[in-house]
Each structure stands twice: as C-alpha cells, then as structure tokens.
Design an enzyme around this catalytic site. Structure first.
Site, PDB file in Angstrom:
ATOM      1  N   ASP A   7       0.833  -1.198   0.000  1.00  0.00           N
ATOM      2  CA  ASP A   7       0.000   0.000   0.000  1.00  0.00           C
ATOM      3  C   ASP A   7       0.875   1.259   0.000  1.00  0.00           C
ATOM      4  O   ASP A   7       2.083   1.205   0.304  1.00  0.00           O
ATOM      5  CB  ASP A   7      -0.892  -0.037   1.253  1.00  0.00           C
ATOM      6  CG  ASP A   7      -2.151   0.811   1.116  1.00  0.00           C
ATOM      7  OD1 ASP A   7      -2.272   1.554   0.128  1.00  0.00           O
ATOM      8  OD2 ASP A   7      -3.004   0.726   2.019  1.00  0.00           O
ATOM      9  N   ASP A  39     -10.840   2.312  -3.126  1.00  0.00           N
ATOM     10  CA  ASP A  39     -11.373   2.098  -1.780  1.00  0.00           C
ATOM     11  C   ASP A  39     -12.888   2.170  -1.781  1.00  0.00           C
ATOM     12  O   ASP A  39     -13.530   1.845  -0.780  1.00  0.00           O
ATOM     13  CB  ASP A  39     -10.801   3.138  -0.806  1.00  0.00           C
ATOM     14  CG  ASP A  39      -9.422   2.732  -0.324  1.00  0.00           C
ATOM     15  OD1 ASP A  39      -8.981   1.619  -0.666  1.00  0.00           O
ATOM     16  OD2 ASP A  39      -8.789   3.522   0.395  1.00  0.00           O
TER      17      ASP A  39
HETATM   18  C1  DGJ Z   1      -5.725   2.199   1.892  1.00  0.00           C
HETATM   19  C2  DGJ Z   1      -6.142   0.975   1.145  1.00  0.00           C
HETATM   20  O1  DGJ Z   1      -6.642   1.318  -0.107  1.00  0.00           O
HETATM   21  C3  DGJ Z   1      -7.162   0.204   1.970  1.00  0.00           C
HETATM   22  O2  DGJ Z   1      -7.612  -0.911   1.261  1.00  0.00           O
HETATM   23  C4  DGJ Z   1      -6.536  -0.190   3.280  1.00  0.00           C
HETATM   24  O3  DGJ Z   1      -5.500  -1.100   3.051  1.00  0.00           O
HETATM   25  C5  DGJ Z   1      -6.024   1.042   4.004  1.00  0.00           C
HETATM   26  N1  DGJ Z   1      -5.164   1.840   3.157  1.00  0.00           N
HETATM   27  C6  DGJ Z   1      -5.272   0.667   5.255  1.00  0.00           C
HETATM   28  O4  DGJ Z   1      -4.687   1.732   5.836  1.00  0.00           O
END
Ligand code: DGJ
Length: 745
Positions: A477, A547
C-alpha cells in the site's frame, strides 16, 4: 505481421503492425527527423510528400540561416528547445554555460530483432519483436539521443522511449526528458482522458481539442487518482465499436505529463513523459538518462478495439507474475470488516467462517504491527504487535494454513509515522527540508527511498515477516503524496532528481521482493487506485481498484480501469451494506456480479453477515470458478455505460475463439411500466449459434426463472444477438443485475 523497414531511396522508416503503420523521415537539408504518418496501414510508397516541406516557408537550406519559420511548423519527432519550434518540446537541456538550446539531428540508425531492457524501469518485454533505434545528436552540447521504437508480432502497438547520453566534456542538466512526442494532422478529433479523486477513480471524459494545450498530469510523486497517464485522441464520429481511436499510455508510476497541443496550423502535438515540473537530472560526461516507455495504440474499431490492443499487450508483454495466467485464490480481507480493531481470535473467526463458505485466502490488512490502533502511529515498525497477535504472524499464518487457506499480509513500506521507533532512531530517513516542518498527510512522512540503506532496512524487516509466516500474498500500500522533498544524501545539484530516484527505488524494492519470493502474489494499492498504472503491472499482476467498494460506484471506476487494463488486473471485492463510503444498499448478488469483472474477493466480516447473505457466498464463488478463466482471457466489450446514460450498464467478455461469452447487465434504476431492454451483444461470432443461459442467482433467481420460462428463447446467431439484440427483463427495484452466459453450439 510486424515489420520495420528502412526505405533508403526515400530516407523513410516504416513500422508496420497488422493494422497500422508508423512512418518517419529524415530531411535531406539538415537531417531533422520528421514525423510523417501514424494510422491505418499503408503500402511502401514514397511518403515524403506527407512532410510537405514544399509548403513550409523558409526551408533552412534555401533560406540562409533563417530557421524559425521552418521549425515553427515542422513535425519534429523529438523536438528540442529554444531554436524556433515554439510548441511543446520533448527535451530541455541546460549547458555548463547555463544556456538552454537543443537541436537533435540524425546520426545513424539500427534495426534489431530484440528489445533491450530499460535500466531500472518497468517496460514491455518478450517477442517476437523488432526495434528501430535512431541515434540523433546535438554536437554543440555533446548530447546524443537514442530514440527507440519497438513492435511486437501480433500486437497493434508501437513502444517508444528515449535515452539521452552525454558524449561531450561538459556537465549537462536535463530539465525535461519526455518519452515521446507525436505530431498529427488535425482531423475531427476529440480528447479522451480519465480524471478522478480518492474513491472516485478513472472517470472517462471526452472534450474538444481547442487551440492551446490540454493536459492530464501528476506532480504528486504517484501516477495518482486524480488523472491517469493516458490520452485518447478519438475521431468525433467514432464509438465503442467503430471509428479511429489513438491511445497513448506511460509505463510509469510517478509524476507524468500527457498533453495535446493544437497549434496555429491546426496540427496536434502529443507529448507524454515524466512531468518536467519538479524534474531535473544531472548528466556528467559519459552518463545517460533513460526515459520511461510510452505505448502508442491505433485502432479503427473504436474504443473497444483500442482496449483489446492494450489488454493483449499488457497480458502478453508486461505482466510477469507466475499468477498472470493462474486463477487467483478468492480472498477475504479484514479492512472494512474490522479496520484497526482486531486480534488473532477475531481474525481466525473471520477466516474460519470464510473458509466454510469456500473462500481460499485470508488477508490481514493494516494494524498488525508496531503501535498501530489507528492511523496516527506505527508505520515503519514492521514487527508484529504481540498484544493483538500473540505468537506473532507465524502463529496466525500457521492456523490459517492449517485450515487449508492461503495467508496474506499488508505493508506500507514507503512510509514512516513520526510516532514510531523507526523515526525516533532515524529522523533523517524521512524526506524533509531544513527549516520546514514536513506535512503529515495521514499522520505519516515519506521515507527517502532514493537511499539504499533505507530500502535495505525496510526490505529486510518485510522479508523476515514473509519468511516467518510463509506468506503467500502481499498487499503493498502507499497512502500519501510526496511533499517536502529534501534528501540528506543527495548533493544540492541533484535534489531535483528525487521524484524519479524515488520511483526507481520503489521499483528496485518490488523487483527484489518478487525475485526473492518468486511464488508470492503481489497486489499493489495506493489508497485504492492511486497507482493503478502500467508501471506497477510489471511487478504485480493485480492492483486494488478503489477504496470505494460500492457496486454502483464501481461501474464507472471499473469501466475506466478496463479501458486499458485487463480485468485480471483490477482488484474488486464484495463488501457490506450500507456501503462504508456512499451508504448505498445494493443486493448481495449485484455486489458479486460487479466484483466478478475483477480479481474477486470479499472485504467484510463474514461472521456479521445475515444468514441469507452468507449463504450466497458459495454460490458466488462457484460463479467465480465457472467464469474466471473466460473473464481473464477473453476480449472485453463495453456495451453501455451508466456513466453516460444514468440508467444502466452492460459489458461482455467473449472468448478469443468466440466459443463462449459472459454478459453482465446492471439495471441501476428501476423504471415503472417498462418493457424488456434489448441489449445488442457485441463480439460474438456472427455465423455461430449460441445457447443463451440467464444465470439464476440471488434475489433475481425467481424472477429470472419466470422470465426464462416465458421467453423460451431459441438458440440465436451472433449476428442476431448483435443486431436485433437480447431482451433482458425489467426487474423490480434499483441496483439489480443479471449475468447471461452464451455457449456456442
Ligand atoms: C488504503 C487501502 O486502499 C485500503 O484498502 C486499506 O489497506 C487502508 N489503506 C489501510 O490503511
């Protein structure tokens, strides 16, 4: 059939793919490299007339030293700076004396039967392939530029990049080094781009190309959710299935500029590469700079035709993972299910319930390490939090593996929280500028990935966890843009190199990861789709799409993503309702049907689902296993876009040999007193007959069953389905969906 030829009599270079030609020429007068043509395939004629130097005022050889009037209109293939071409340049070089003029002219060329790696950068690979390298030079600077053009057999794409070499004795500073520039005659073209934001990525937009410059770009250090490193130049009369469409994309994950300029003569100049703002690269004598690769695609079969070319290129020549052609395990990720509030017992309960329902991999998201109960602290301390996970990752992973599931884990390797042991020990490892308090976006700072010791330290911590837990999958990430750029290791005249050096550092780490752990399934993520670009696809076969997991929001996000990326690359999950981002309530089967057009998985706590929803999971997973090979290998056809019509959405995936197809129809809004909608199903073979199966599932099962009985549809030819269309019922309610399977008989 692909071919690159040099027509010596005409001083023409001609690159042919099966359906397109790309032509360049060297002028007799001064050896300028001019762009002649890019479009539908041409015969090997003398095409120099296309350069139209005759109708250009003041060709330099006939006009003393006056060059401006010529350069102002000449279609230079890789335009320099400061000598009379006042449109966007491709390169900008500052000499040791501080002057800024560049003029590149032909020196030599070579046609090769391979394609060389781009050092430190992601790029297309494989073969059969041919590459043309035109070497040009600017003797006044001692600068040499190698323009590279590759063509893979069976792919209608041209891959371009440039390598700048300082062959002189003075130090040069590059302040711009674009990957490619392309001059086109203006036809009735429009500009297609994608814009967005966090949770709203990749919305397709079409605009007029008026005079002046129109661009999409990123200066955030990531390719970004705001724009995509892609430009489409589309004939006004083109559509999804017909008409001329050009697509250009950059194989890079950092800052970019993709621009089209309409000039005084109504010509277009397309420019793509690393964004010059914030870019600088010092070239000592003997040093070189390699630009990222740009992909050019031409199709006369509309945007669907363009999509097929990008998908083929990326599937066959960009994605490397062993999982490329393997079915990915159906995963469950705990992020939306628990956020930071979990321990081993909670995770095991979710995994167990998921396993019972047929889920194959459990992924532990953010919050398992250091001091991390919210997003205020802990990044950088990649050591398990024993309070939450007694016995460590090892124990949890063993329990998961014992159930017969695979185990995955989340990292955010590029970041550090000020409240972390890592930052307390090495405050200078984060980017910062002396005298300024660095911005703490999401309570975190960006690690200086230009430094080897920083990369090594983070990598070793990650590798220890992966070895300890025999980890099968990593979600990498990245959750904030780059600001406050200052590196304590780089000298003042190299600070401008940070953006690009950062990307090279990240690429190096990911390369190391997939080399040391060859069986690892790597998924990239950047606050959702903030780094969903071709550069990242070189390292990970799948990237988290957004997200925003709401099925209806996902329609346009996945439409934009699928415009150039194969469905096998798009991370898509089923989550709970009301949806955490938009609060919308959609049927469980619609959430599943939309996620089937991606990697497919779950993002929830199974133990909290209603029995009714939980019971649908095995049915959905069976559909995944039934259709995933087709989804991953077939040709994707966009049929209708909810983004455009505000009512419904439809797309199909058709096997390359036409033997089967899957249509997804989403009725976004119910309509009163409406009749069945006729969907013209694209991509089927016109003269084959298909058995049509409405897949009866979820809340639609009964309604569909009645519909199928009443319709008693006969076997239909691809021609009839494409022209007369397939009727789909008007379902009761909003956000309903139907899968229709076609099997050739
Ligand atoms: C952003 C990601 O897109 C989410 O899926 C998740 O992993 C969060 N970060 C966690 O902080």
């Amino acid at each position: 059939m692909q071919q690159i030829s040099y027509l010596e009599d005409y001083r023409l270079f001609k690159l042919d793919t099966e359906h397109s030609s790309y032509v360049l020429s060297v002028t007799d007068e001064e050896g300028f490299i001019g762009h002649v043509y890019y479009g539908a395939r041409l015969a090997a004629d003398d095409l120099r007339y296309m350069l139209r130097t005759a109708d250009m005022p003041g060709v330099p050889s006939q006009n003393g030293r006056e060059r401006v009037t010529f350069m102002d209109v000449f279609p230079q293939e890789y335009p320099g700076q400061g000598l009379g071409d006042f449109r966007e340049s491709a390169v900008d070089v500052t000499s040791a004396g501080g002057t800024r003029t560049t003029r590149l002219t032909y020196r030599s060329h070579e046609i090769r039967s391979d394609k060389q790696k781009l050092e430190g950068l992601p790029a297309t690979f494989g073969g059969p392939v041919q590459t043309l390298v035109i070497t040009c030079e600017d003797p006044a600077l001692g600068l040499v530029c190698e323009l590279s053009y590759s063509v893979f057999e069976g792919v209608d794409a041209i891959l371009r990049s440039a390598r700048l070499v300082n062959e002189g004795s003075q130090t040069l500073q590059l302040t711009k080094a674009m990957s490619a520039s392309l001059d086109m005659d203006v036809a009735d073209y429009q500009l297609m781009t994608m814009y967005g934001s966090w949770g709203r990525e990749k919305k397709i937009e079409k605009n007029e190309i008026t005079h002046g410059k129109h661009s999409v770009y990123s200066m955030r250090g990531i390719s970004s959710a705001q724009f995509v490193p892609f430009l489409g130049i589309v004939d006004r009369h083109s559509g999804t299935d017909s008409g001329e469409v050009y697509g250009v994309q950059l194989v890079y994950s950092g800052n970019f500029l993709a621009q089209v300029e309409r000039d005084q003569a109504d010509n277009l100049r397309l420019t793509i590469g690393i964004h010059p703002v914030g870019f600088q690269w010092k070239l000592e004598p003997g040093e070189s700079f390699q630009t990222p690769e740009a992909v050019f695609v031409y199709s006369d079969r509309g945007t669907n035709g363009m999509t097929h070319i990008f998908h083929k290129l990326y599937r066959e020549h960009l994605i490397r993972s062993p999982y490329k052609d393997r079915k990915r395990p159906v995963l469950i990720n705990n992020w939306e299910g628990t956020y930071f509030d979990f321990d081993t017992d909670k995770l095991l309960a979710i995994a167990r319930a998921g396993h019972e329902a047929g889920i194959e991999m459990f992924v532990m998201d953010d919050g398992w390490f250091g001091k991390r109960d919210d997003d205020n602290s802990g990044l950088g301390d990649w050591v398990v939090n024993e309070r939450k996970l007694p016995g460590g990752v090892k124990r949890l992973a063993e329990e998961i593996h014992r159930m017969g599931m695979k185990f995955g884990i989340w990292f955010e390797p590029e970041m550090v929280c000020p409240d972390s042991d890592l930052y307390r020990a090495h405050p200078d490892w984060a980017f910062h500028v002396e005298g300024r308090e660095p911005s703490r976006n999401r309570n975190q700072l960006v690690l200086d990935m230009t430094r080897q010791e920083v990369r090594d330290h983070i990598y070793e911590m990650m590798a220890a966890v992966l070895r300890d837990g025999q980890v099968d999958y990593v979600k990498w990430d990245m959750n904030r843009p780059l600001t406050d750029l200052g590196s304590v290791k780089l000298p003042p005249d190299r600070q401008g190199e940070i953006f690009h050096r950062y990307m090279l550092g990240v690429y190096e780490m990911q390369e190391r990861l997939i080399t040391d752990f060859p069986e690892l399934l790597l998924e990239n993520c950047c606050s959702g789709g903030g780094r969903l670009d071709p550069g990242m696809l070189y390292y990970s076969p799948q990237i988290w799409g957004s997200d925003d997991t709401d099925a209806i929001e996902r329609l346009s996000i996945q439409e934009g993503t699928a415009l150039t990326y194969p469905l096998s690359a798009i991370g898509a999950h089923v989550s709970v309702c009301p949806n955490h981002m938009v609060g919308r309530i959609t049927p469980f089967d619609t959430r599943g049907n939309v996620a089937l057009a991606g990697t497919f998985g779950y993002e929830l706590d199974v133990t909290k689902l209603s029995e009714e929803e939980r019971n649908q999971i095995p049915e959905q997973i069976a559909l995944y296993h039934r259709f995933n090979d087709l989804v991953c290998t077939g040709d994707y056809y966009r049929i209708a876009s909810y983004r455009e019509n505000h009512l419904w959405d439809a797309y199909a995936v058709v096997a390359a040999d036409g033997s089967e197809a899957l249509l997804t129809y989403v009725q976004v809004l119910g309509r009163p007193n409406a009749r069945a909608r006729r969907i013209r199903v694209r991509g089927l073979q016109p003269d084959r007959r298909y058995r049509v199966e409405f897949v009866e599932q979820g809340v639609s099962a009964e309604e569909l069953h009645r519909w199928v009985q009443a319709q008693a549809l006969p076997e239909l030819s691809g021609q009839t389905l494409a022209n007369a269309g397939l009727p789909v019922p008007n379902l009761s309610g909003d956000f309903r969906s139907v899968l229709v399977y076609f099997q050739a008989v």
